[in-house]
Write a protein that holds these residues in place. Structure first.
Motif, PDB file in Angstrom:
ATOM      1  N   ALA A 255       0.718  -1.154   0.053  1.00  0.00           N
ATOM      2  CA  ALA A 255       0.064   0.180  -0.071  1.00  0.00           C
ATOM      3  C   ALA A 255       0.844   1.175  -0.094  1.00  0.00           C
ATOM      4  CB  ALA A 255      -0.960   0.094   1.142  1.00  0.00           C
ATOM      5  N   TYR A 256       0.434   2.138  -0.836  1.00  0.00           N
ATOM      6  CA  TYR A 256       1.365   3.202  -1.054  1.00  0.00           C
ATOM      7  C   TYR A 256       1.313   4.399   0.101  1.00  0.00           C
ATOM      8  CZ  TYR A 256       3.341   7.674  -3.516  1.00  0.00           C
ATOM      9  OH  TYR A 256       3.734   8.566  -3.580  1.00  0.00           O
ATOM     10  N   LYS A 257       2.575   4.696   0.828  1.00  0.00           N
ATOM     11  CA  LYS A 257       2.453   5.616   1.798  1.00  0.00           C
ATOM     12  C   LYS A 257       3.946   6.028   1.874  1.00  0.00           C
ATOM     13  CE  LYS A 257      -0.144   2.009   4.657  1.00  0.00           C
ATOM     14  NZ  LYS A 257      -0.168   1.528   6.034  1.00  0.00           N
ATOM     15  N   LYS A 258       3.919   7.444   1.657  1.00  0.00           N
ATOM     16  CA  LYS A 258       5.047   8.074   1.805  1.00  0.00           C
ATOM     17  C   LYS A 258       5.427   9.173   2.846  1.00  0.00           C
ATOM     18  CE  LYS A 258       6.639   6.710  -2.164  1.00  0.00           C
ATOM     19  NZ  LYS A 258       7.800   5.885  -2.489  1.00  0.00           N
ATOM     20  N   LEU A 259       6.199   8.946   3.492  1.00  0.00           N
ATOM     21  CA  LEU A 259       6.684   9.708   4.914  1.00  0.00           C
ATOM     22  C   LEU A 259       7.494  10.861   4.683  1.00  0.00           C
ATOM     23  CD1 LEU A 259       7.185   8.171   8.360  1.00  0.00           C
ATOM     24  CD2 LEU A 259       8.745   9.778   7.524  1.00  0.00           C
ATOM     25  N   HIS A 260       7.131  11.876   5.235  1.00  0.00           N
ATOM     26  CA  HIS A 260       8.009  12.990   5.250  1.00  0.00           C
ATOM     27  C   HIS A 260       8.253  13.698   6.659  1.00  0.00           C
ATOM     28  CE1 HIS A 260       6.689  14.121   1.047  1.00  0.00           C
ATOM     29  NE2 HIS A 260       5.640  13.362   1.500  1.00  0.00           N
ATOM     30  N   LEU A 261       9.474  14.125   6.893  1.00  0.00           N
ATOM     31  CA  LEU A 261      10.041  14.569   8.314  1.00  0.00           C
ATOM     32  C   LEU A 261      10.181  15.868   8.286  1.00  0.00           C
ATOM     33  CD1 LEU A 261      12.776  11.850   9.181  1.00  0.00           C
ATOM     34  CD2 LEU A 261      10.923  12.194  10.422  1.00  0.00           C
ATOM     35  N   HIS A 262       9.426  16.511   9.209  1.00  0.00           N
ATOM     36  CA  HIS A 262       9.536  17.902   9.577  1.00  0.00           C
ATOM     37  C   HIS A 262      10.362  18.210  10.879  1.00  0.00           C
ATOM     38  CE1 HIS A 262       6.617  18.418   6.226  1.00  0.00           C
ATOM     39  NE2 HIS A 262       6.086  17.205   6.649  1.00  0.00           N
ATOM     40  N   LYS A 263      10.997  18.945  10.891  1.00  0.00           N
ATOM     41  CA  LYS A 263      11.930  19.522  12.233  1.00  0.00           C
ATOM     42  C   LYS A 263      11.387  20.915  12.363  1.00  0.00           C
ATOM     43  CE  LYS A 263      16.118  20.621  11.924  1.00  0.00           C
ATOM     44  NZ  LYS A 263      17.728  20.416  12.104  1.00  0.00           N
ATOM     45  N   ILE A 264      11.074  21.166  13.747  1.00  0.00           N
ATOM     46  CA  ILE A 264      10.940  22.550  14.184  1.00  0.00           C
ATOM     47  C   ILE A 264      11.749  22.765  15.492  1.00  0.00           C
ATOM     48  CG2 ILE A 264       8.433  22.331  13.611  1.00  0.00           C
ATOM     49  CD1 ILE A 264       7.611  21.764  16.364  1.00  0.00           C
ATOM     50  N   ASP A 265      12.138  24.166  15.539  1.00  0.00           N
ATOM     51  CA  ASP A 265      13.048  24.678  16.632  1.00  0.00           C
ATOM     52  C   ASP A 265      12.056  25.397  17.544  1.00  0.00           C
ATOM     53  OD1 ASP A 265      12.722  27.212  15.509  1.00  0.00           O
ATOM     54  OD2 ASP A 265      14.414  26.722  14.236  1.00  0.00           O
ATOM     55  N   LYS A 266      12.881  25.908  18.594  1.00  0.00           N
ATOM     56  CA  LYS A 266      12.008  26.614  19.708  1.00  0.00           C
ATOM     57  C   LYS A 266      11.437  28.092  19.210  1.00  0.00           C
ATOM     58  CE  LYS A 266      14.701  24.578  23.487  1.00  0.00           C
ATOM     59  NZ  LYS A 266      15.646  24.801  24.598  1.00  0.00           N
ATOM     60  N   LYS A 267      12.113  28.318  18.044  1.00  0.00           N
ATOM     61  CA  LYS A 267      11.994  29.755  17.710  1.00  0.00           C
ATOM     62  C   LYS A 267      10.571  29.700  16.475  1.00  0.00           C
ATOM     63  CE  LYS A 267      16.453  31.686  18.085  1.00  0.00           C
ATOM     64  NZ  LYS A 267      17.707  32.475  17.100  1.00  0.00           N
ATOM     65  N   THR A 442      14.832   5.656  16.479  1.00  0.00           N
ATOM     66  CA  THR A 442      13.715   5.783  15.399  1.00  0.00           C
ATOM     67  C   THR A 442      13.944   6.622  14.278  1.00  0.00           C
ATOM     68  OG1 THR A 442      12.030   4.837  16.838  1.00  0.00           O
ATOM     69  CG2 THR A 442      10.937   5.814  14.919  1.00  0.00           C
ATOM     70  N   LEU A 443      14.280   7.931  14.907  1.00  0.00           N
ATOM     71  CA  LEU A 443      14.657   8.980  14.028  1.00  0.00           C
ATOM     72  C   LEU A 443      15.737   8.738  13.093  1.00  0.00           C
ATOM     73  CD1 LEU A 443      14.014  11.901  13.033  1.00  0.00           C
ATOM     74  CD2 LEU A 443      15.628  12.586  14.859  1.00  0.00           C
ATOM     75  N   HIS A 444      16.707   8.152  13.831  1.00  0.00           N
ATOM     76  CA  HIS A 444      18.029   7.474  12.784  1.00  0.00           C
ATOM     77  C   HIS A 444      17.668   6.902  11.746  1.00  0.00           C
ATOM     78  CE1 HIS A 444      20.109  10.193  15.503  1.00  0.00           C
ATOM     79  NE2 HIS A 444      20.465   8.987  16.457  1.00  0.00           N
ATOM     80  N   LEU A 445      16.755   5.664  12.124  1.00  0.00           N
ATOM     81  CA  LEU A 445      16.329   4.627  11.096  1.00  0.00           C
ATOM     82  C   LEU A 445      15.307   5.437   9.931  1.00  0.00           C
ATOM     83  CD1 LEU A 445      14.924   1.883  13.353  1.00  0.00           C
ATOM     84  CD2 LEU A 445      16.735   1.650  11.846  1.00  0.00           C
ATOM     85  N   LEU A 446      14.540   6.332  10.309  1.00  0.00           N
ATOM     86  CA  LEU A 446      13.738   7.140   9.503  1.00  0.00           C
ATOM     87  C   LEU A 446      14.859   7.969   8.598  1.00  0.00           C
ATOM     88  CD1 LEU A 446      10.603   8.004  11.383  1.00  0.00           C
ATOM     89  CD2 LEU A 446      11.084   6.148  10.101  1.00  0.00           C
ATOM     90  N   GLU A 447      15.483   8.537   9.294  1.00  0.00           N
ATOM     91  CA  GLU A 447      16.300   9.516   8.312  1.00  0.00           C
ATOM     92  C   GLU A 447      17.284   8.547   7.327  1.00  0.00           C
ATOM     93  OE1 GLU A 447      17.282  13.347  11.155  1.00  0.00           O
ATOM     94  OE2 GLU A 447      18.461  11.526  11.615  1.00  0.00           O
ATOM     95  N   ASP A 448      17.587   7.521   7.637  1.00  0.00           N
ATOM     96  CA  ASP A 448      18.648   6.488   6.775  1.00  0.00           C
ATOM     97  C   ASP A 448      17.920   6.367   5.677  1.00  0.00           C
ATOM     98  OD1 ASP A 448      20.604   6.819   8.569  1.00  0.00           O
ATOM     99  OD2 ASP A 448      20.452   4.805   9.450  1.00  0.00           O
ATOM    100  N   LYS A 449      16.387   6.391   5.873  1.00  0.00           N
ATOM    101  CA  LYS A 449      15.733   5.816   4.600  1.00  0.00           C
ATOM    102  C   LYS A 449      15.065   6.991   3.504  1.00  0.00           C
ATOM    103  CE  LYS A 449      15.563   1.243   5.980  1.00  0.00           C
ATOM    104  NZ  LYS A 449      15.895   0.236   4.936  1.00  0.00           N
TER     105      LYS A 449
END
Length: 922
Positions: A255-267, A442-449
């Motif tokens: 099943a088609y599922k595409k993941l996007h990561l979003h980083k937010i900072d304190k500002k 988990t974040l490292h696993l996702l970033e590697d992909k």
């Protein structure tokens, strides 16, 4: 019995089985149950229920398969699809058993023959849900030989297995433990979420196999289900190449599922605002968008933000369409209501009633897959939406959590591969600066992909990711386990002792040691103020709640440490400091406490239930504890068990009046005698006569009455005031004539007749069968005693003694503690057939325990008044010694199972003779 599995499965489920379902059926029908079944989300793990049912009917006679399946779901779930599936199957089988040409007739007939009592297929399959809006119908324990499916949470099932059932009373705890702990298959769904419960099941199996000398009952079996196993190995039952070649499996696994990561900072924008913004991007596409977060507070905030965004957009559109700059109040309110209906919120801290009706609300129905959405709808959820329900979302927005939780969340999106799903995962920059843990892994696993901003998170891709050696480190850490011991079980099984200080609460043995434990439940009841202010002892109030139980429908739960932590909760508690609530301990003990006292004390609240008066408010329309809500809970919804009716009976002098509890605010008493002779005032002759009038008026049966106002000594007959709280229940079947009350002899014979059928169908050893039959024939002889007959509403000088109380129920005050089971034991000791039997210990124990006492003893006032001190001491000592010997001989659950056979034969005979479950099992 030879059956065509593929054909029967399709008849029950409406589609052909997958290859893995065919293989596990082949295992079941040979009596072999895998320990672990590891099947990806979307491939029908719940189908193990109909597969077990088909195998139960199709197996050879010499093959053993448990006759009960207990389907355990994680305590955080919203509602289980399994209940709906099993109800459909049950209806099909009940139809088939009366139609020989139906393809399901052979298995329906085989299942029907297993029960003790056969009534046109009505009891073909017992289906019970021990949670939420579907209050426990008790079908699962009515006939212990009927094939049954019991669906419950880790808390409900686990506590019952440990003789400490949440919501259970002294009398039902050993009964429930015996039935669930023997001849049952426990299916632990999403087992990786609650490894503590898996550990408990292993402990129970160890004790059953190790600490016993005589085997009379089949032991408990266990099967763990998971789509997200912590360890991948070849010992598990898994899909294979045959499954992967199946076209339906292929579409779901890819099943088609595409993941996007979003980083937010304190500002930048706060996490909640960023998640709401990403979710709102799908507003123009009529999509179903699920937003997952970890904390209930974040969920509430995002829920509010999305409603505001929808309302602002709707108002702008309305102004443009109508070419105006302002909106009339009525239209504004309508747009607000429409916006609110499009956004649902789900957490584990919602009251059961609101949680369970959520699926029927306009904003949630599209997520069930039953209808298409005409506009964008949103579900904001914590882990409560990760498992236990087939959510169908088109897109997902989520904060970053552990890998096992992320996999569960992704399983709610594009489940059948019919759309193209976008998945947005947001994490805060500060997360990377924290100590390396599962979320960082988990974040490292996702970033590697990540490849060009997004990457594939289909089930097939996730399964490949799980092969990474670091994947297990990204899972949430397993809680510290605590093992059940024989010392603990010795204490838990002493269920007739209410306050045993050394007996711990069972939650750590169900979940392991967790930060969010202990927890406290909250409920709201109409009668709380009445019970708290009336002339009642704590024991009287406890007895009321034993009969009119607090169910999971009525409760919400919160970690105990958080109860009064938030500002609004503190303010609410301060405003209601002098109001009295009722504190119900896990053991069923009651205390009346001011709210100011509840706030100060934390330990007594651990795993306890606080029952508030409804007029205090404190419950939001969504089912959350909310100190800002001033409305009475009655204005939200009265969620008490709808099968029971509560009313108040008031006597004034020689007249009386009765009204439903919801209408009672203290009856205005007419000043003139003549005025009392009209309307709803009736002439008083006796409590029994008043009870008969009430039953006739409501066409229901009184199952319990509690006098909460006694007549004052100084009152003369004309000023006499008394008040009762009455509990009524449907009679079940229309009665053509009044049912004749059975004598003690008639009832004992009826119980023995049912027991005779039981022991034959179970093929028990001859001496055990004889013991059960002798116990049945003598179990109620203690009701011959004058004290019991008088308290039951009969003339003690009658030629016959009756086995069931007259209308209005037993008078507990007149009974003054006397237990007829103990009276029956005293008579049995003088009966040669029992005294000289090789199983005399078992016979006497079964008689003593058939209402839950004698585990390990009786209270002193339970003896007949004529018994002297020496007799009381010796008899009670003998009862305790028998209990100890038999528990060592049969083991904890097997002894309770033997007790349950007599108790249920008693209950079934009573039902046939017209008595209710409440009366028959006092």
């Amino acid at each position: 019995m030879e059956i065509n599995f593929d054909q029967i499965f399709k008849e029950l489920m409406g589609h052909a089985p997958f290859p893995w379902q065919q293989r596990i059926y082949g295992s079941f029908v040979q009596g072999v149950i895998p320990k672990v079944c590891d099947i990806p989300t979307g491939l029908g793990k719940t189908s193990v229920i109909p597969i077990w049912l088909i195998a139960l009917s199709g197996k050879e006679q010499d093959v053993y398969l448990p006759r009960r399946l207990v389907y355990v779901v994680n305590r955080r779930t919203i509602v289980d699809q399994s209940t709906e599936i099993v109800n459909v199957i049950s209806h099909k089988l009940q139809y088939a058993v009366n139609h020989e040409k139906d393809p399901l007739y052979p298995i329906a007939n085989r299942l029907w023959e297993m029960s003790v009592i056969q009534n046109s297929g009505e009891n073909l399959l017992a289906v019970s849900t021990l949670r939420g809006e579907l209050a426990d119908n008790l079908q699962w324990r009515f006939d212990p030989l009927t094939p049954g499916v019991i669906i419950g949470t880790v808390d409900m099932i686990g506590s019952k297995l440990l003789f400490s059932g949440y919501g259970d009373t002294r009398r039902t705890r050993p009964l429930n433990a015996g039935i669930l702990g023997c001849d049952s298959l426990i299916v632990h769904d999403e087992a990786h979420l609650t490894p503590g419960f898996s550990n408990l099941l292993h402990s129970i199996q160890y004790f059953q196999k190790t600490f016993k000398t005589d085997t009379v009952a089949p032991f408990l079996k266990a099967l763990e289900l998971s789509a997200t196993s912590r360890k991948m190995d070849d010992t598990r039952f898994q899909i294979n190449e045959d499954d992967r070649r199946n076209s339906v499996v292929q579409s779901r696994m890819n099943a088609y599922k595409k993941l996007h990561l979003h980083k937010i900072d304190k500002k930048g924008k706060p996490l909640q605002e960023k998640l709401a913004e990403l979710a709102f991007r799908h507003n123009e596409n009529r999509s179903r968008v699920v937003v997952f977060v970890q904390s209930p507070q974040d969920a509430a905030k995002i829920h509010k933000l999305l409603i505001e965004k929808l309302q602002k957009t709707a108002e702008g559109t309305w102004k443009k369409e109508n070419n105006v700059t302002s909106i009339p109040k009525k239209e504004k309110e309508a747009l607000r209501a429409q916006s609110e209906s499009s956004v649902s919120v789900l957490t584990g801290e919602i009251r059961g009633h609101e949680r369970d009706i959520l699926l029927d609300t306009p904003g949630m129905i599209p997520f069930t897959g039953k209808i298409d959405s005409s506009q964008a709808v949103y579900l904001v959820s914590t882990s409560a939406g990760e498992v236990g329900v087939d959510l169908h979302a088109d897109h997902m927005v989520s904060d970053l959590t552990t890998l096992d939780s992320m996999i569960q969340r992704l399983g709610r999106v594009n489940r059948f591969g019919q759309t193209e799903a976008q998945v947005d995962v947001v994490y805060e920059e500060g997360l990377l600066k924290e100590k390396e843990g599962p979320r960082q892994k988990t974040l490292h696993l996702l970033e590697d992909k990540i490849n060009e901003e997004s990457f594939d998170v289909s089930p097939a891709a996730l399964l490949h990711m799980m092969g990474n050696s670091d994947s297990s480190k990204a899972f949430s850490p397993a809680p510290e386990m605590v093992d059940a011991t024989d010392i603990l079980l010795d204490m838990w099984t002493q269920t007739s002792v209410n306050d045993l200080s050394a007996r711990p609460e069972v939650a750590p043995w169900l979940h392991g040691i967790q930060e969010n434990l202990p927890e406290t439940w909250m409920a709201w009841r109409q009668e709380t103020s009445l019970l708290a202010s009336g002339d009642l002892s704590d024991e009287d109030i406890a007895r009321w709640f034993q009969k009119c139980r607090i169910t999971s429908t009525e409760t919400l739960r919160m970690p105990t440490f958080r109860l009064w932590k938030e500002t609004e909760a503190k303010r609410w508690a301060e405003e209601n400091a002098d109001k009295v609530a009722i504190l119900l301990s896990p053991s069923g003990r009651v205390q009346k406490m001011r709210i100011s006292e509840l706030v100060k004390q934390s330990t007594p609240l651990n795993f306890a239930t606080i029952i508030f008066p409804v007029h205090l408010g404190g419950l939001s329309p969504n089912g959350f504890f909310d100190g800002q809500m001033k409305k009475a809970v009655m204005d939200v919804h009265d969620a008490a068990d709808h099968s029971l009716q509560r009313l108040v009976l008031q006597r004034f002098g020689d007249h009386y009046h009765f009204v439903p509890l919801a209408e009672w605010q203290g009856i205005t008493i007419p000043e003139d005698m003549e005025e009392r002779n009209v309307g709803d005032w009736h002439s008083w002759s006796s409590f029994r006569d008043a009870s008969r009038t009430i039953e006739t008026r409501y066409m229901k049966k009184i199952v319990f009455s509690l006098k909460f106002r006694q007549a004052a000594e100084w009152e003369d007959e004309d000023d006499l005031q008394e008040c009762w709280l009455m509990l009524l229940k449907e009679k079940g079947t229309p009665e053509k004539k009044e049912v004749k009350t059975p004598t003690v002899a008639e009832h004992n014979l009826a119980v023995a007749n049912i027991m005779n059928i039981m022991v034959k169908k179970l093929a028990l050893p001859e001496e055990i069968s004889e013991a059960l039959l002798l116990a049945a024939r003598h179990h109620d002889t203690g009701k011959d005693h004058q004290r019991w007959q008088t308290a039951a509403g009969f003339d003690a000088n009658n030629a016959s003694s009756f086995a069931k109380p007259s209308i209005g129920g037993i008078n507990w005050r007149m009974l003054d503690g006397y237990r007829h089971e103990l009276g029956s034991v005293l008579q049995a000791l003088d009966t040669e057939a029992i005294r000289g039997h090789t199983e005399s210990d078992l016979i006497l124990h079964l008689i003593a325990t058939h209402h839950g006492w004698a585990r390990p003893h009786f209270e002193d006032n339970a003896f007949p008044p004529e018994a002297d001190a020496a007799t009381r001491t010796q008899v009670n000592l003998d009862i305790m010694m028998r209990y100890t010997r038999l528990q060592e001989r049969f083991g904890y659950w097997q002894l309770a199972w033997l007790e349950s056979l007599l108790r249920r034969a008693d209950g079934m005979a009573s039902a046939q003779q017209g008595a209710s479950e409440e009366v028959s099992d006092e």
